[in-house]
Design an enzyme around this catalytic site. Structure first.
Site, PDB file in Angstrom:
ATOM      1  N   HIS A  71       7.170   1.417  12.971  1.00  0.00           N
ATOM      2  CA  HIS A  71       8.185   0.352  12.930  1.00  0.00           C
ATOM      3  C   HIS A  71       9.577   0.939  12.765  1.00  0.00           C
ATOM      4  O   HIS A  71       9.757   1.953  12.089  1.00  0.00           O
ATOM      5  CB  HIS A  71       7.869  -0.666  11.837  1.00  0.00           C
ATOM      6  N   ASP A  88      12.154  -1.136  11.824  1.00  0.00           N
ATOM      7  CA  ASP A  88      12.923  -1.946  10.855  1.00  0.00           C
ATOM      8  C   ASP A  88      12.816  -1.291   9.480  1.00  0.00           C
ATOM      9  O   ASP A  88      11.930  -0.463   9.235  1.00  0.00           O
ATOM     10  CB  ASP A  88      12.417  -3.394  10.799  1.00  0.00           C
ATOM     11  N   ASP A  90      10.561   5.730   5.575  1.00  0.00           N
ATOM     12  CA  ASP A  90       9.854   4.463   5.861  1.00  0.00           C
ATOM     13  C   ASP A  90      10.655   3.601   6.799  1.00  0.00           C
ATOM     14  O   ASP A  90      11.483   2.821   6.367  1.00  0.00           O
ATOM     15  CB  ASP A  90       9.592   3.735   4.538  1.00  0.00           C
ATOM     16  N   GLU A 127       7.784  -4.950  10.420  1.00  0.00           N
ATOM     17  CA  GLU A 127       6.756  -4.486   9.478  1.00  0.00           C
ATOM     18  C   GLU A 127       7.132  -4.854   8.049  1.00  0.00           C
ATOM     19  O   GLU A 127       6.282  -5.267   7.258  1.00  0.00           O
ATOM     20  CB  GLU A 127       6.562  -2.973   9.608  1.00  0.00           C
ATOM     21  N   GLU A 128       8.420  -4.771   7.742  1.00  0.00           N
ATOM     22  CA  GLU A 128       8.855  -5.035   6.362  1.00  0.00           C
ATOM     23  C   GLU A 128       8.869  -6.521   6.030  1.00  0.00           C
ATOM     24  O   GLU A 128       9.128  -6.906   4.882  1.00  0.00           O
ATOM     25  CB  GLU A 128      10.243  -4.424   6.113  1.00  0.00           C
ATOM     26  N   ARG A 179      -1.040  -7.251  -5.009  1.00  0.00           N
ATOM     27  CA  ARG A 179      -1.651  -6.234  -4.156  1.00  0.00           C
ATOM     28  C   ARG A 179      -3.152  -6.430  -4.225  1.00  0.00           C
ATOM     29  O   ARG A 179      -3.708  -6.608  -5.314  1.00  0.00           O
ATOM     30  CB  ARG A 179      -1.277  -4.838  -4.656  1.00  0.00           C
TER      31      ARG A 179
END
Lengths: 453, 453
Positions: A84, A86, A117, A150-151, A325
């Site tokens: 990604h 972004d 990232d 993705e974020e 999570r």
């Protein structure tokens, strides 16, 4: 010229190009960066065009997807590379030593939002591909799918995948969006946690009130939100939402013992973070807590007066962003429902509660006997001279579970970052060693994967 | 011309002048309005100059104090009028129907920040004084002390008072910064709560972290702050800080019964605020909860990512502004110390805590047999045709306790606002009825006070 020589000779160029990509503030969560996100996509597209590779930008309801492919022979195996372009929001800006979108190279590291990232890692793939093309050494077919959401949950990518299963057919998916244990200890991530992310709003009175005139008479939504959040975990650090743990897999003692063999130094961990003690679910080690146990964190909270000085207000509303999570077998959607139901149930009748789900994703586990895993292990062994260790990471790449479900393909998480890269934090960085080592290792992966297949 | 005729003939002028004062954004809590605060002081000063009254602006380390006096005969009683020209911050701006500093008159009300608290009420005094001067009817000596830091704790005013006890000598202090029960039910505030206000900072890791990689392993400062805040009150709504209630006076049943005779309709109270149920300390009525019981409210909270979308961050810090309303005999300073000690004690060792005290003030009670109270009651009876009810208000005017301590003077809280004026909130307003009725009543006060003295 060999592929490795090409890489060696072009290190300077590879770095300059990455810095240019890092200068684009492609923050997908914040609509005011919409045009920058597109610029990043155009930047990636141009890379493939320069190499004469078929490439397209697919529009979505959100940010675009860059897709490129190079089929040298239908009979050869195909590697689908995912990544990604972004990045996470960069605030709080004031905590950055240098501006997040003005990359600087210091102490052998690149400092910028997205350095690790995932711009730095996705760009390794583009440069590894370039090296193979320029030296006529590409041993198999490759496809690249590089998204810009993705974020924020990859919602539109999942739509794209469902609509393009044919086009995306491959033998394995290769992703570099994770980290290794250390530059001396290579590792491959074989487990990822899932995610359930909600935003809650607690409303008391219909307007802000004077806390003197109304304090003690009208329920304060901030105090109430705090009570509600506090009640979501017990003294042992366990989550109190009914049914939350029902589907959590209980791993055998041996498996846990094996996990705990991975090198981990609690003291240096605490020193690095500046904390006197770690904090987590009772009965589990730090490695187990992130690897095989679910958790709940407030990612943001706000309400009332947060400016300078003292304002005596009893506010109308309080808000929080809360994420959980998840581990394999827990369903993101189901957990979001359980949270929503519970959070509304525990709301006292002096407030009204709204729960808005943000993106989520499923946890996943990758088998170590898959061809892709073996190829990645061999590639790392070749560059590092030692076998990588399979690890489970606490983060989430929801798309991995989606790939398994929609394309029935394993994703190999051959990431090259380090835990200290501070991704999602101020002063995110990516090591030059990791950047170049990654490019080299990726070229070996293609070779080994073609041989093993 | 009689004083009342003058008032009647100048209503339009009185209103226009007040609107001009309300256009000055004199927010004392926010340093970016520093110059506007001064402009408001200059505006007040000019009013007295126009009437040929001796007036000075006293500089302080913060915002200035306007002081004026008119001694007609040292043998006559002297009334010291106190008020403030500074206002609360106006945010959240988006909730205002019209801009807070662009006053509009609608439905017989003036809408603007400060309309009721306290510009509108302090200006009644200036216009009542003007009416008495213009009609040669001032029956006693008057002094005016109008400050610009009431909303931030009046620290510099207390310094000024300690340095000018001689100059400030008077027989009574008259303040209009409170409200009446309703336009049909006049009342005089005889009790005020004190205030202790602190800002807390809870620090976990030394930087923002990825909530996937670190969630469940590192203590989250927001979750922790919520637990700590939640623990400050028990299920009964009682404050759990050790020693907090030690000095709270226990009032006799008869006194409480008498308080509860004041007209109060819980249903319309709840409807006005849009709440299904009130919330407060068990065992007390709504009137008692604000009048004679202390309380604790979070006035503001912030931490982590509060922007658009979802950011998976485990933040380094979380903050809150917390205030406690106090009752007679509780010491603001002592309560702040008890809070600080307790808050640090309950902090788990995975976080570090800082507590910074903001301003505070003591509670106070005014005797109903004082000459000032009697004069105020007579003045209200004259304009309303009925006796005012003595009430205890939940708010704080710390300066009142200071006046008792430093000048040994009673303060008469003859305010003309209404609870629905929404002071400290968006769309603050002040009724035209209240504005003009106040001016008239104030002129009567001087007359009666001079007669009674």
């Amino acid at each position: 010229m060999t592929t490795l020589t090409y890489i060696e000779e072009n290190k300077g160029k590879f770095l300059d190009e990455l810095l240019a990509l890092l200068r684009i503030p492609s923050v997908s969560a914040d609509s005011k960066f919409k045009d920058d996100v597109r610029s990043a996509a155009e930047f990636i597209k141009a890379q493939f065009e320069d190499l004469g590779t078929e490439v397209e930008i697919f529009e979505t309801e959100g940010h675009p997807i860059v897709y490129a492919e190079h089929i040298i022979d239908p009979m050869l195996p195909t590697v689908l590379v995912y990544g990604h372009y972004d990045v996470q929001p960069a605030d709080p800006y004031e905590l950055w030593d240098s501006p997040p979108f003005e990359p600087v190279v210091k102490d052998e590291k690149i400092f910028a939002r997205g350095a690790a990232d995932d711009k730095g890692q996705v760009y390794m793939h583009i440069k590894a591909y370039e090296a193979l093309i320029k030296t006529d050494s590409l041993p198999c077919n490759v496809k690249f799918m590089i998204e810009g959401e993705e974020e924020v949950g990859s919602h539109n990518l999942s739509v794209f995948i469902k609509q393009n299963k044919e086009k995306l057919s491959a033998d394995v998916i290769l992703i570099s969006d994770t980290h290794i244990i250390s530059n001396d200890t290579p590792s491959i991530t074989v487990g990822l946690r899932g995610l359930s992310y909600v935003e809650v709003e607690v409303t008391g009175p219909n307007r802000d009130l004077h806390s003197g005139t109304f304090g003690g008479v009208v329920g304060n939504p901030i105090n109430t939100l705090c009570r509600m959040i506090a009640s979501l975990q017990n003294e042992k650090g366990e989550i109190t939402i009914p049914g939350f743990y029902d589907k959590v897999e209980v791993l055998p003692r041996e498996y846990r013992d094996q996990m705990n063999l991975a090198p981990f130094d609690l003291e240096s961990f605490k020193n690095d973070l500046g904390i006197d003690s770690e904090k987590g679910e009772e009965g589990y080690t730090t490695i187990e807590r992130t690897g095989i146990r679910p958790t709940l964190d407030v990612n943001g909270i706000w309400g009332g007066y947060t400016g300078e000085g003292a304002k005596t207000v009893l506010p109308s509303k309080a808000h929080a962003k809360i994420s959980m999570r998840l581990v394999p077998n827990q369903s993101s959607e189901e957990i979001t429902e359980l949270f929503t139901k519970h959070f509304k149930e525990i709301a006292p009748n002096h407030v009204k509660v709204r729960v808005r789900p943000h993106h989520g994703g499923e946890a996943s586990v990758i088998p170590t006997d898959a061809a892709g895993y073996k190829a990645a292990a061999k590639a790392m062994k070749k560059t590092w001279g030692k076998e990588p260790i399979p690890t489970r990471e606490g983060g989430s790449i929801p798309i991995v579970a989606l790939f398994q479900k929609e394309l029935s393909l394993d994703s190999i998480l051959m990431g090259f970052g380090l835990q200290e890269d501070a991704i999602h934090s101020p002063n995110e960085s990516y090591g030059l060693f990791n950047y170049y080592r990654g490019i080299e290792t990726i070229t070996h992966f293609y070779q080994f994967f073609t041989e093993i297949k």
